[in-house]
Design a protein around this motif. Sequence first.
Motif, PDB file in Angstrom:
ATOM      1  N   ASP A 122     -41.935-138.402  67.093  1.00  0.00           N
ATOM      2  CA  ASP A 122     -40.567-138.929  66.992  1.00  0.00           C
ATOM      3  C   ASP A 122     -39.535-138.087  67.724  1.00  0.00           C
ATOM      4  OD1 ASP A 122     -41.296-141.186  65.549  1.00  0.00           O
ATOM      5  OD2 ASP A 122     -41.051-140.195  63.615  1.00  0.00           O
ATOM      6  N   GLY A 123     -39.714-136.783  67.775  1.00  0.00           N
ATOM      7  CA  GLY A 123     -38.752-135.918  68.442  1.00  0.00           C
ATOM      8  C   GLY A 123     -38.590-136.208  69.924  1.00  0.00           C
ATOM      9  N   LEU A 124     -39.580-136.874  70.531  1.00  0.00           N
ATOM     10  CA  LEU A 124     -39.529-137.206  71.953  1.00  0.00           C
ATOM     11  C   LEU A 124     -38.826-138.539  72.224  1.00  0.00           C
ATOM     12  CD1 LEU A 124     -43.138-136.057  72.855  1.00  0.00           C
ATOM     13  CD2 LEU A 124     -41.012-134.929  73.554  1.00  0.00           C
ATOM     14  N   GLY A 125     -38.406-139.233  71.171  1.00  0.00           N
ATOM     15  CA  GLY A 125     -37.745-140.525  71.325  1.00  0.00           C
ATOM     16  C   GLY A 125     -36.376-140.395  71.992  1.00  0.00           C
ATOM     17  N   SER A 126     -36.012-141.416  72.748  1.00  0.00           N
ATOM     18  CA  SER A 126     -34.751-141.412  73.481  1.00  0.00           C
ATOM     19  C   SER A 126     -33.547-141.423  72.539  1.00  0.00           C
ATOM     20  CB  SER A 126     -34.675-142.649  74.386  1.00  0.00           C
ATOM     21  OG  SER A 126     -33.418-142.698  75.038  1.00  0.00           O
ATOM     22  N   PHE A 127     -32.508-140.702  72.935  1.00  0.00           N
ATOM     23  CA  PHE A 127     -31.223-140.787  72.231  1.00  0.00           C
ATOM     24  C   PHE A 127     -30.140-141.286  73.185  1.00  0.00           C
ATOM     25  CE2 PHE A 127     -32.254-136.384  73.317  1.00  0.00           C
ATOM     26  CZ  PHE A 127     -31.260-136.078  74.212  1.00  0.00           C
ATOM     27  N   PHE A 128     -30.556-141.995  74.238  1.00  0.00           N
ATOM     28  CA  PHE A 128     -29.635-142.533  75.236  1.00  0.00           C
ATOM     29  C   PHE A 128     -28.536-143.378  74.584  1.00  0.00           C
ATOM     30  CE2 PHE A 128     -28.438-145.790  78.402  1.00  0.00           C
ATOM     31  CZ  PHE A 128     -28.084-144.981  79.470  1.00  0.00           C
ATOM     32  N   ARG A 129     -28.896-144.169  73.577  1.00  0.00           N
ATOM     33  CA  ARG A 129     -27.935-145.057  72.920  1.00  0.00           C
ATOM     34  C   ARG A 129     -27.242-144.410  71.734  1.00  0.00           C
ATOM     35  NH1 ARG A 129     -31.326-150.519  72.231  1.00  0.00           N
ATOM     36  NH2 ARG A 129     -29.386-151.300  71.406  1.00  0.00           N
TER      37      ARG A 129
END
Length: 195
Positions: A122-129
């Motif tokens: 989960d830590g590698l998931g995008s936070f772009f939004r």
Amino acid sequence: MNRSWRQYLLLIVLTPVACATLAEAPTDGDGQPAFWALLGAGEAVALIRHALAPGTGDPPELRIEDCATQRNLSDGGRLQAQAIGERFRANGIAQARIYSSRWCRCLETARLLALGPVQPFDGLGSFFRNISDEPQRTSAVLALIRDQAVPGKPPLGLVTHQVNITALTGEVPESGEVVVVQPSERGVKVLGRLR
């Protein structure tokens, strides 16, 4: 032009892009980037931006469990991911511990590397939004790197997004680019980049 011929042409075009190294990376006695030995020894980590997936961000209806709601790899991106895996094998890394963002373009990139089983993280998931997710995700990835980048352990590859790699390193990788890092007191130290 049939599909296999198009794929062949894309491979010819993309292979030099996936294999070129940046001049600033220190080299060993054979002229190869010195970080390959550190990666192979488990002392460095490959941060891999997912391969080519046309567009920016994701559609508003994004659902992580449904690839149809996401931006996905193109045929060229699939070839690029395979070429990245070949580059690792050509430098003595045939197996690695691969962690990936749960986004479909990252999971597909990770699988196409063909370096070993893929473990979603989960830590590698995008936070772009949602930039507010950045501190927690970056902290989780730093903890993973500190725990897993240990001499004698198999090589470690983390497939993720541009924003995640930039938050960790200050580097802005292109699609399919690899940023090689080592743990440091302040986070990570960049050893070099592979396009």
